[in-house]
Design an enzyme around this catalytic site. Structure first.
Site, PDB file in Angstrom:
ATOM      1  N   HIS A   1      11.245  65.409  67.643  1.00 20.08           N
ATOM      2  CA  HIS A   1      11.084  64.073  67.047  1.00 20.08           C
ATOM      3  C   HIS A   1      11.946  62.988  67.705  1.00 20.08           C
ATOM      4  O   HIS A   1      11.904  61.829  67.301  1.00 20.08           O
ATOM      5  CB  HIS A   1      11.338  64.145  65.528  1.00 20.08           C
TER       6      HIS A   1
ATOM      7  N   HIS B   1      12.560  65.656  56.264  1.00 23.04           N
ATOM      8  CA  HIS B   1      13.984  65.364  56.485  1.00 23.04           C
ATOM      9  C   HIS B   1      14.188  63.866  56.671  1.00 23.04           C
ATOM     10  O   HIS B   1      13.213  63.125  56.764  1.00 23.04           O
ATOM     11  CB  HIS B   1      14.471  66.134  57.720  1.00 23.04           C
TER      12      HIS B   1
ATOM     13  N   ASP C   1       8.236  62.637  56.648  1.00 22.08           N
ATOM     14  CA  ASP C   1       9.073  63.733  57.147  1.00 22.08           C
ATOM     15  C   ASP C   1       9.683  64.475  55.961  1.00 22.08           C
ATOM     16  O   ASP C   1       9.969  63.870  54.931  1.00 22.08           O
ATOM     17  CB  ASP C   1      10.201  63.099  57.998  1.00 22.08           C
TER      18      ASP C   1
ATOM     19  N   ASP D   1       6.122  63.579  60.934  1.00 18.29           N
ATOM     20  CA  ASP D   1       6.643  64.886  61.314  1.00 18.29           C
ATOM     21  C   ASP D   1       5.740  65.935  60.659  1.00 18.29           C
ATOM     22  O   ASP D   1       5.441  65.847  59.457  1.00 18.29           O
ATOM     23  CB  ASP D   1       8.084  65.031  60.809  1.00 18.29           C
TER      24      ASP D   1
ATOM     25  N   ASP E   1      16.168  62.638  59.263  1.00 17.80           N
ATOM     26  CA  ASP E   1      16.371  62.396  60.702  1.00 17.80           C
ATOM     27  C   ASP E   1      17.329  61.232  60.933  1.00 17.80           C
ATOM     28  O   ASP E   1      17.173  60.467  61.894  1.00 17.80           O
ATOM     29  CB  ASP E   1      15.022  62.141  61.414  1.00 17.80           C
TER      30      ASP E   1
ATOM     31  N   ASP F   1       6.438  68.700  59.662  1.00 15.44           N
ATOM     32  CA  ASP F   1       7.099  69.370  58.536  1.00 15.44           C
ATOM     33  C   ASP F   1       7.020  68.586  57.228  1.00 15.44           C
ATOM     34  O   ASP F   1       7.456  69.073  56.184  1.00 15.44           O
ATOM     35  CB  ASP F   1       8.533  69.780  58.888  1.00 15.44           C
TER      36      ASP F   1
ATOM     37  N   HIS G   1      17.237  65.947  67.440  1.00 14.37           N
ATOM     38  CA  HIS G   1      15.986  65.658  66.690  1.00 14.37           C
ATOM     39  C   HIS G   1      16.275  65.337  65.220  1.00 14.37           C
ATOM     40  O   HIS G   1      15.365  64.891  64.512  1.00 14.37           O
ATOM     41  CB  HIS G   1      14.945  66.778  66.840  1.00 14.37           C
TER      42      HIS G   1
ATOM     43  N   GLU H   1       6.796  67.301  66.259  1.00 17.48           N
ATOM     44  CA  GLU H   1       7.311  68.598  65.824  1.00 17.48           C
ATOM     45  C   GLU H   1       6.226  69.665  65.613  1.00 17.48           C
ATOM     46  O   GLU H   1       6.395  70.588  64.820  1.00 17.48           O
ATOM     47  CB  GLU H   1       8.201  68.478  64.568  1.00 17.48           C
TER      48      GLU H   1
HETATM   49 MN   LIG Z   1      11.530  64.704  61.896  1.00 19.61          MN
END
Ligand SMILES: [Mn+2]
Length: 296
Positions: A94, A122, A120, A224, A124, A226, A137, A269
Site C-alpha cells: 500500500h 487498518h 482499509d 486495501d 496505515d 484487507d 506499508h 495489497e
Molecule cells: Mn492498507
C-alpha cells in the site's frame, strides 16, 4: 469495441514494504487475468500504461527503494490527471498510495486540493516513531498527511499532499494506539467497522463522498483488499476478521462511477499467493467494474 470506456491501469509490483512480499506479484496476476480481460464485454477497455517494479537486487535500503518506486508512479500518474483520463492503480503493497496521490495532488495543485477515501482494515497512519513493525506499508496515509520520513513526505513536491479535513477512512478494525492518536489529533474522520455494521455501508459511503468533496476539486479512493472480509477475499497479507462484505463494497462503489468529481482509484495489497481459487482476483475485477461503469 469502439464505445467501451477506456480505463488506464498502472501496476505497482512491490511487496518490500510489507511483512510478506507476495503482493509484488498481484499486479502481474491482474495483468494476465481472464476476469479482468472479460471487462471488455462489460463495456470497459482496460489499457495497461505502466508497471513499476522493485529492482531485483537485495533491498538493503527499503526507504530509498520505496521512494524511487513512488516517484516513478507519481510521474506516471501526473499526465493522466492532466489529460483527465480515468485510471486505477493496481498494487502491490500500500506504499503505492504515496506515489499515486502525490502525483494526483501535484497535477492539480494550482487548481485546489484533493479529497481521499481510504478503505482499509487498518489506519496505515503510523510514523517511524509509532510503528511496531517498521513496515512502510503501515505508514502511507501518515506520509500523505505530512508525517513520516522526509523523502516520502516530500515526494515530488512539498508536503502535505492531503489536508486532514479532506480525508476519511472506512472499515477500520485494527490499529496501533500511536496512529489512532495522530488521526485523532488531526481530526480525520474515521468510519470504524462498528459504525458500518450499525448504519450500513450505503449511508456511510454517501457521507464519505460528501466529506471528501467539500472544498476540494475532486477526490480519489484507495482500497486495501484487507478492508473486505477475508471469508470473501482471502488474497491479502494482513487479514482481519469481520470486514466489509465484498458485494456490499462493490455496491457502494457504484456511486462513484458516474460522479465527475472522481479523479482516480487504487486497489492495493492483493497477494495472489494467499488467494483461493482466484476468488479475490475475481472480486478485484468486480470492484473495477463497479467503480468504472457503476455495474455490480
Ligand atoms: Mn492498507
Amino acid at each position: 469495441m469502439p464505445n467501451n470506456k477506456l480505463l488506464f491501469l498502472l501496476g505497482y509490483a512491490s511487496g518490500i514494504a510489507g511483512a510478506e512480499t507476495g503482493s509484488a506479484d498481484g499486479p502481474y496476476v491482474m495483468q494476465q487475468s481472464p476476469h479482468l480481460a472479460s471487462l471488455t464485454n462489460e463495456g470497459i477497455e482496460p489499457r495497461w500504461c505502466a508497471m513499476i517494479k522493485t529492482p531485483a537486487q537485495n533491498p538493503i535500503n527499503k526507504l530509498a527503494i520505496v521512494t524511487d518506486q513512488c516517484t516513478q508512479l507519481a510521474q506516471a500518474v501526473i499526465p493522466l490527471v492532466k489529460e483527465k483520463k480515468m485510471f486505477i492503480v493496481i498494487a502491490g503493497d500500500h506504499t503505492s498510495a504515496i506515489g499515486t496521490w502525490s502525483g494526483v495532488s501535484s497535477a492539480i495543485k494550482e487548481k485546489g486540493s484533493i479529497g481521499l477515501i481510504w478503505i482499509d482494515a487498518h489506519m496505515d497512519s503510523n510514523t517511524p516513531e509509532t510503528t511496531k513493525t517498521g513496515n512502510l506499508h503501515g505508514m502511507p496515509l501518515a506520509c500523505l498527511l505530512g508525517h513520516g520520513d522526509d523523502s516520502l513526505v516530500k515526494l515530488i513536491h512539498q508536503s502535505p499532499k492531503l489536508k486532514p479535513e479532506h480525508v476519511c477512512l472506512i472499515g477500520v478494525r485494527s490499529y496501533d494506539p500511536g496512529e489512532a492518536d495522530l488521526l485523532n489529533k488531526l481530526n480525520v474522520r474515521v468510519f470504524y467497522m462498528e459504525e458500518i455494521k450499525q448504519r450500513g455501508l450505503d449511508i456511510i459511503m454517501n457521507e464519505a463522498i460528501q466529506h471528501v468533496s467539500k472544498n476540494t476539486i475532486g477526490y480519489g479512493v484507495s482500497i486495501d483488499i484487507d478492508s473486505m472480509d477475508p471469508a470473501d477475499a482471502p488474497g491479502t497479507g494482513v487479514r482481519e476478521k469481520g470486514g466489509i462484505a465484498a458485494n456490499e463494497l462493490c455496491r457502494a462503489l457504484t456511486k462513484m462511477a458516474h460522479d465527475p468529481r472522481l479523479i482516480a482509484a487504487e486497489i492495493a495489497e492483493f497477494d495472489p499467493h494467499r488467494d483461493h481459487d482466484h476468488v479475490t482476483e475475481k472480486w478485484i475485477a468486480r470492484l473495477i467494474t463497479a467503480i468504472t461503469i457503476g455495474k455490480m
